[in-house]
Design a protein around this motif. Structure first.
Motif, PDB file in Angstrom:
ATOM      1  N   PHE A 125       0.800  -1.223   0.000  1.00 16.67           N
ATOM      2  CA  PHE A 125       0.000   0.000   0.000  1.00 16.67           C
ATOM      3  C   PHE A 125       0.841   1.286   0.000  1.00 16.67           C
ATOM      4  O   PHE A 125       0.637   2.147  -0.863  1.00 16.67           O
ATOM      5  CB  PHE A 125      -0.978  -0.029   1.186  1.00 16.67           C
ATOM      6  N   PRO A 126       1.809   1.425   0.927  1.00 18.42           N
ATOM      7  CA  PRO A 126       2.604   2.662   0.910  1.00 18.42           C
ATOM      8  C   PRO A 126       3.357   2.858  -0.409  1.00 18.42           C
ATOM      9  O   PRO A 126       3.444   3.974  -0.921  1.00 18.42           O
ATOM     10  CB  PRO A 126       3.576   2.461   2.067  1.00 18.42           C
ATOM     11  N   VAL A 127       3.887   1.745  -0.967  1.00 16.85           N
ATOM     12  CA  VAL A 127       4.594   1.834  -2.254  1.00 16.85           C
ATOM     13  C   VAL A 127       3.656   2.387  -3.317  1.00 16.85           C
ATOM     14  O   VAL A 127       4.000   3.279  -4.105  1.00 16.85           O
ATOM     15  CB  VAL A 127       5.106   0.433  -2.685  1.00 16.85           C
ATOM     16  N   VAL A 128       2.434   1.841  -3.299  1.00 17.77           N
ATOM     17  CA  VAL A 128       1.414   2.279  -4.258  1.00 17.77           C
ATOM     18  C   VAL A 128       1.162   3.780  -4.114  1.00 17.77           C
ATOM     19  O   VAL A 128       1.164   4.529  -5.093  1.00 17.77           O
ATOM     20  CB  VAL A 128       0.098   1.504  -4.014  1.00 17.77           C
ATOM     21  N   LEU A 129       0.964   4.185  -2.872  1.00 17.58           N
ATOM     22  CA  LEU A 129       0.643   5.598  -2.629  1.00 17.58           C
ATOM     23  C   LEU A 129       1.777   6.502  -3.109  1.00 17.58           C
ATOM     24  O   LEU A 129       1.558   7.484  -3.816  1.00 17.58           O
ATOM     25  CB  LEU A 129       0.388   5.838  -1.146  1.00 17.58           C
ATOM     26  N   ILE A 130       3.002   6.128  -2.731  1.00  8.71           N
ATOM     27  CA  ILE A 130       4.136   6.998  -3.046  1.00  8.71           C
ATOM     28  C   ILE A 130       4.380   7.061  -4.551  1.00  8.71           C
ATOM     29  O   ILE A 130       4.459   8.137  -5.145  1.00  8.71           O
ATOM     30  CB  ILE A 130       5.404   6.514  -2.305  1.00  8.71           C
ATOM     31  N   ILE A 131       4.476   5.881  -5.162  1.00  3.17           N
ATOM     32  CA  ILE A 131       4.850   5.870  -6.582  1.00  3.17           C
ATOM     33  C   ILE A 131       3.733   6.417  -7.469  1.00  3.17           C
ATOM     34  O   ILE A 131       3.936   7.340  -8.246  1.00  3.17           O
ATOM     35  CB  ILE A 131       5.247   4.446  -7.026  1.00  3.17           C
ATOM     36  N   PHE A 132       2.555   5.848  -7.330  1.00  2.00           N
ATOM     37  CA  PHE A 132       1.505   6.185  -8.288  1.00  2.00           C
ATOM     38  C   PHE A 132       0.833   7.529  -8.002  1.00  2.00           C
ATOM     39  O   PHE A 132       0.604   8.310  -8.923  1.00  2.00           O
ATOM     40  CB  PHE A 132       0.451   5.074  -8.335  1.00  2.00           C
ATOM     41  N   VAL A 133       0.507   7.780  -6.738  1.00  2.00           N
ATOM     42  CA  VAL A 133      -0.230   9.007  -6.436  1.00  2.00           C
ATOM     43  C   VAL A 133       0.695  10.223  -6.415  1.00  2.00           C
ATOM     44  O   VAL A 133       0.428  11.229  -7.065  1.00  2.00           O
ATOM     45  CB  VAL A 133      -1.004   8.872  -5.106  1.00  2.00           C
ATOM     46  N   ASN A 134       1.810  10.087  -5.699  1.00  2.00           N
ATOM     47  CA  ASN A 134       2.707  11.251  -5.590  1.00  2.00           C
ATOM     48  C   ASN A 134       3.500  11.505  -6.865  1.00  2.00           C
ATOM     49  O   ASN A 134       3.683  12.629  -7.287  1.00  2.00           O
ATOM     50  CB  ASN A 134       3.670  11.080  -4.408  1.00  2.00           C
ATOM     51  N   TYR A 184      16.795   2.509  -7.764  1.00  2.00           N
ATOM     52  CA  TYR A 184      16.882   3.973  -7.794  1.00  2.00           C
ATOM     53  C   TYR A 184      15.774   4.587  -6.935  1.00  2.00           C
ATOM     54  O   TYR A 184      16.028   5.457  -6.093  1.00  2.00           O
ATOM     55  CB  TYR A 184      16.784   4.437  -9.249  1.00  2.00           C
ATOM     56  N   GLU A 185      14.554   4.076  -7.117  1.00  2.00           N
ATOM     57  CA  GLU A 185      13.418   4.597  -6.353  1.00  2.00           C
ATOM     58  C   GLU A 185      13.607   4.329  -4.849  1.00  2.00           C
ATOM     59  O   GLU A 185      13.320   5.189  -4.017  1.00  2.00           O
ATOM     60  CB  GLU A 185      12.109   3.921  -6.806  1.00  2.00           C
ATOM     61  N   SER A 186      14.108   3.114  -4.534  1.00  2.00           N
ATOM     62  CA  SER A 186      14.316   2.771  -3.125  1.00  2.00           C
ATOM     63  C   SER A 186      15.365   3.685  -2.503  1.00  2.00           C
ATOM     64  O   SER A 186      15.201   4.172  -1.383  1.00  2.00           O
ATOM     65  CB  SER A 186      14.777   1.316  -2.986  1.00  2.00           C
ATOM     66  N   ALA A 187      16.472   3.926  -3.252  1.00  2.00           N
ATOM     67  CA  ALA A 187      17.543   4.775  -2.743  1.00  2.00           C
ATOM     68  C   ALA A 187      17.018   6.189  -2.503  1.00  2.00           C
ATOM     69  O   ALA A 187      17.280   6.798  -1.458  1.00  2.00           O
ATOM     70  CB  ALA A 187      18.705   4.782  -3.723  1.00  2.00           C
ATOM     71  N   LEU A 188      16.240   6.692  -3.460  1.00  2.00           N
ATOM     72  CA  LEU A 188      15.656   8.039  -3.319  1.00  2.00           C
ATOM     73  C   LEU A 188      14.803   8.123  -2.069  1.00  2.00           C
ATOM     74  O   LEU A 188      14.853   9.081  -1.308  1.00  2.00           O
ATOM     75  CB  LEU A 188      14.788   8.367  -4.542  1.00  2.00           C
ATOM     76  N   LEU A 189      14.002   7.056  -1.880  1.00  2.00           N
ATOM     77  CA  LEU A 189      13.099   7.016  -0.745  1.00  2.00           C
ATOM     78  C   LEU A 189      13.868   7.058   0.588  1.00  2.00           C
ATOM     79  O   LEU A 189      13.549   7.831   1.486  1.00  2.00           O
ATOM     80  CB  LEU A 189      12.249   5.730  -0.823  1.00  2.00           C
ATOM     81  N   VAL A 190      14.912   6.210   0.680  1.00  2.00           N
ATOM     82  CA  VAL A 190      15.690   6.148   1.924  1.00  2.00           C
ATOM     83  C   VAL A 190      16.398   7.490   2.168  1.00  2.00           C
ATOM     84  O   VAL A 190      16.390   8.008   3.285  1.00  2.00           O
ATOM     85  CB  VAL A 190      16.713   4.984   1.854  1.00  2.00           C
TER      86      VAL A 190
END
Lengths: 553, 250
Positions: free
Chosen positions: A75-84, A305-311
């Motif tokens: 769910f959080p992955v979905v929210l961050i990637i798709f919505v934001n 890349y997305e994971s690194a950005l997130l961290v």
């Protein structure tokens, strides 16, 4: 602000029939389209897995973990990637679709992989013998062979799909509610307007569509088993009474058997190879391998890349805050595990008794199974507020201060019971008939039958059913542990639980805490999967295969 | 065991048997033979009360048999063992219903395994056994239930010829030894050599719907050899009955 897309056309006495029908169809289309996408992608991945050992190891390990990890982990992955990141209506639509995709895809992929792995060697040899290319081998050997497995996985996948689509069509992050057109959004909107006749109409229309889908699936399953199962006792349907949705495909499917089609197709399409070709090695399709490898690498780099950005986007103070919250998150997880175990045990006891009853009473089975299949496809989140309203006083009179806890467990039960029931019932039906005769012959009572024969025979089915039950129980808790305004201004919530913490954090915009909670949850569930579920599955495969008890040449 | 005026039809309405009458005598090995598809296995299931007849009845010691009972024990054509149990546990399954002490269950199971020549193999799982050994386990399980009647549905059909011959030679002595409580064995088979080798009485099932068209008593001395001219004579007799069409000789 609610991104409300609902149309208000075709209203009769304040009930927007046209909009409701469109919403039901939109939701159903989403579920079916995503299942279709899972099937198609699964064929390609399964083919890749049987052709490359490295790919197989990575692919299967990932599926086994994801299959045991509840969908809300995403769910959080979905929210961050798709919505934001994507944003807009497309982002919301993709978020809902992705959530449903992750709910339905693992079972189907695993089923297809297992089917591809167990295609009889002789069939593959026939394909090799006639120099079939990729498309021919797939369409004439592997795909037909995988159809019964897909059919078996369709019922739970449709149920899962409907369960999650209704909650994923509308979700809140902080003060923003995102919505995409569908029945979940429509029900929310009707509830806000207190349009109870509209809600009733929604359930009726949804019931019609779900019954139609269940009937279609049952017909498909019967045909799939009759037609595509090797050495089945089920008579192959050639002619018969006209059935619902008789299509041109029916005659195509029933005109010739798979091997017959395969042989005829080959004869007509392929010239005999030149003698010289026989002595040279078949050229490998290296261009496709390079393309597939590059696509896989690109996806991997993107995820990293997305994971690194997130961290990196999380500040030091925020990490300290998250670490300080970890003990209470883990305590919440412990409480949730107790809830999941309670739900699973209740489901298991009921499944064993009811499944046994249906399996041995034809008349009850004829009515009971379709009813349970239909009910299971009815999304619990859509109707639970009404169940809540109806039974709250009664439950309150029994459980007092634990009423909400009991109701959350009940919601979890409604969301999960079907899986273990269906798994057990299928297991009993698949038991060799000779076992039934021996149990009758030895005059065994219910408990003895269960202990020595039925439970061991159905063990692989039970483990698969329990795994699905546990996953769906998490889904039920995710919805039930914190449900604001479930009926009027009443909020359903438990005292403490990890799912509640994630829900509250998401709805208050504390995405970092929600994501951290989900991450811890995913790690622990994955470890549980590796230590428990996989071990039990291995044990089931090693020791409890009833078919191996029947020796015939 | 007796069968009186038995009729049976399948769920789809197809009538399989009409007016079946037979009597299996005490201490006799009885066989039922018939062409493929005539309903031999179905008849055996009616004798064991796994199926209910449309008309007529099955009697044991003069009393009607209305449901399956350990007194009439079945050995299946497909060799049936439980893969999650050892040989001894497989056999013990039929003793457990008697609520005996554990030691007694173990003793009876071991003895049954010994009777079928599997002493020392108690702890093997079916997967670790040959087809012949598995069938011996299935026979031991049936015997351990102390049945009066043993029903055998083509018990050697899934064994290779050498193993089948070995088991055939043993089976008569296993079944009718002094310690066995068995009164009668009823075997269904399409292998006429096997039937003559083992049986005292043979019932021939034929026709459509099928009925018993003949009863042949075999009083050849044991052990019987297919090279014996008398063996051939009995074989010709059985064969001639099996070529009957519509209940009359061709």
């Amino acid at each position: 602000m609610i991104a409300q897309n609902a149309l208000s056309l075709g209203s009769i006495n304040g009930i927007p029939f046209f909009t409701i029908t469109l919403a039901v169809l939109a939701t159903s289309f989403r579920v079916l389209a995503l299942i279709f996408l899972s099937i198609i992608s699964g064929w390609l991945l399964a083919y890749g897995a049987i052709k490359s050992k490295i790919f197989e190891n990575v692919f299967i390990s990932l599926i086994e973990i994801f299959e045991s990890v509840p969908v809300i982990t995403f769910f959080p992955v979905v929210l961050i990637i798709f919505v934001n990141r994507i944003g807009g209506e497309l982002g919301v639509e993709l978020a809902a679709d992705f959530l449903v995709f992750t709910a339905v895809v693992w079972n189907i992929w695993m089923g297809e992989y297992q089917a591809f792995k167990t295609v009889p060697k002789e069939m593959v040899e026939v394909a090799n013998n006639y120099n079939y290319g990729f498309l021919d081998t797939m369409s004439l050997v592997y795909v037909p062979f995988s159809i019964p497995r897909i059919a078996a996985n369709l019922f739970p996948s449709v149920s899962d799909g409907f369960f999650y689509i209704t909650v994923s069509e509308v979700f809140s992050v902080g003060f923003t509610t995102y919505a995409t057109f569908g029945i979940g959004t429509e029900i929310t909107s009707l509830l806000a307007e207190s349009n109870y006749y509209g809600i009733l109409a929604t359930f009726i229309i949804m019931g019609i569509v779900i019954v139609t889908i269940v009937i279609a699936l049952r017909i498909f399953s019967e045909r799939a088993v009759a037609r595509y199962t090797v050495d089945t006792d089920t008579p192959i349907m050639r002619r018969g009474k006209p059935r619902i949705r008789q299509t041109a495909r029916f005659s195509a499917v029933t005109s010739l058997n798979t091997l017959g089609k395969l042989a005829r197709y080959n004869r007509e399409r392929r010239p005999a190879p030149d003698p010289e070709e026989i002595f040279s090695k078949k050229p490998k399709n290296s261009r496709w391998n390079i393309v597939a490898g590059m696509v896989a690498l690109a996806i991997l780099i993107y995820i990293l890349y997305e994971s690194a950005l997130l961290v990196l986007s999380v500040s030091g103070s925020e990490w300290s805050y998250l670490f300080s919250k970890t003990p209470s998150l883990l305590y919440g997880l412990l409480l949730d595990y107790i809830r999941v175990i309670t739900i699973t045990l209740i489901s298991l006891v009921l499944a064993l008794t009811l499944g046994y009853y249906f399996a041995y009473r034809k008349r009850a089975e004829k009515i009971g199974i379709p009813v349970i299949q239909t009910l299971s496809a009815y999304p619990v989140p859509a109707y639970f507020p009404f169940v809540f309203l109806a039974i709250y006083p009664f439950v309150d009179s029994i459980f007092g201060s634990y009423t909400e806890e009991a109701l959350v467990l009940f919601l979890g039960f409604l969301a999960t019971f079907y899986y273990v029931f269906y798994g057990f019932w299928m297991g009993v039906k698949a038991m060799p008939s000779e076992y039934n005769e021996i149990m009758q012959n030895l005059d065994m009572g219910f408990f003895r039958k269960m202990r020595y024969v039925i439970i061991p025979s159905t063990f692989p089915y039970l483990i698969a059913g329990i795994t699905s039950t546990v996953n769906s129980a998490w889904g039920g808790l995710e919805i039930g542990e914190y449900w604001p305004d479930i009926a009027g201004h009443k909020t359903l919530q438990v005292h403490q639980g990890l799912m509640k913490t994630i829900d509250v954090a998401t709805s208050t915009g504390n995405i970092a805490l929600a994501a951290w909670g989900s991450f811890l949850f995913a790690i622990i569930v994955a470890v549980y999967s590796i230590l428990f579920t996989r071990k039990m599955m291995d044990l089931a495969k090693k020791k409890y295969v009833a078919e191996e008890g029947i020796y015939s040449t | 065991m007796e069968v009186e005026d038995l009729d049976f039809r399948y769920e789809n309405g197809y009538k399989v048997f009409q007016n079946i009458n037979l009597r299996a005598e005490k201490s006799k090995f009885t066989a039922i033979v018939g062409p493929s598809g005539v309903g031999k296995s179905t008849l055996l299931r009616l004798l064991g009360a796994f199926l209910k007849p449309e008309k007529g009845r099955v009697l044991l010691h003069g009393k009607p048999v209305l449901r399956p009972t350990p007194l009439i024990s079945m050995v299946h054509q497909s060799i049936v063992t439980f893969p999650w149990m050892t040989a001894e546990e497989n056999v013990a399954l039929s003793v457990k219903t008697k609520n005996l002490p554990k030691d007694e269950v173990k003793r009876i199971s071991s003895k049954a395994l010994e009777m079928v020549g599997l002493q020392g193999f108690n702890d093997l799982y079916p997967k670790e056994m040959s087809g012949g050994m598995r069938q011996r386990v299935a026979v031991a399980r049936s015997l351990a239930a102390d049945p009066k009647i043993l029903l055998m549905d083509e018990p050697f059909a899934h064994l290779d010829e050498l193993t089948a011959e070995g088991l055939r030679q043993d089976i008569y002595n296993i079944l009718f030894n002094e310690e066995s409580p068995l009164e009668t064995v009823i075997m269904v088979s399409h292998n006429l050599t096997e039937v003559i080798e083992l049986s005292d009485t043979v019932f021939i099932l034929n026709g459509n719907p099928a009925t018993i068209v003949a009863k042949v008593d075999i009083d050849l001395p044991r052990p019987r050899s297919p090279r014996d001219p008398e063996f051939d004579r009995v074989l010709d007799t059985l064969y001639s009955y099996l070529t009957i069409k519509g209940g009359k000789k061709a």
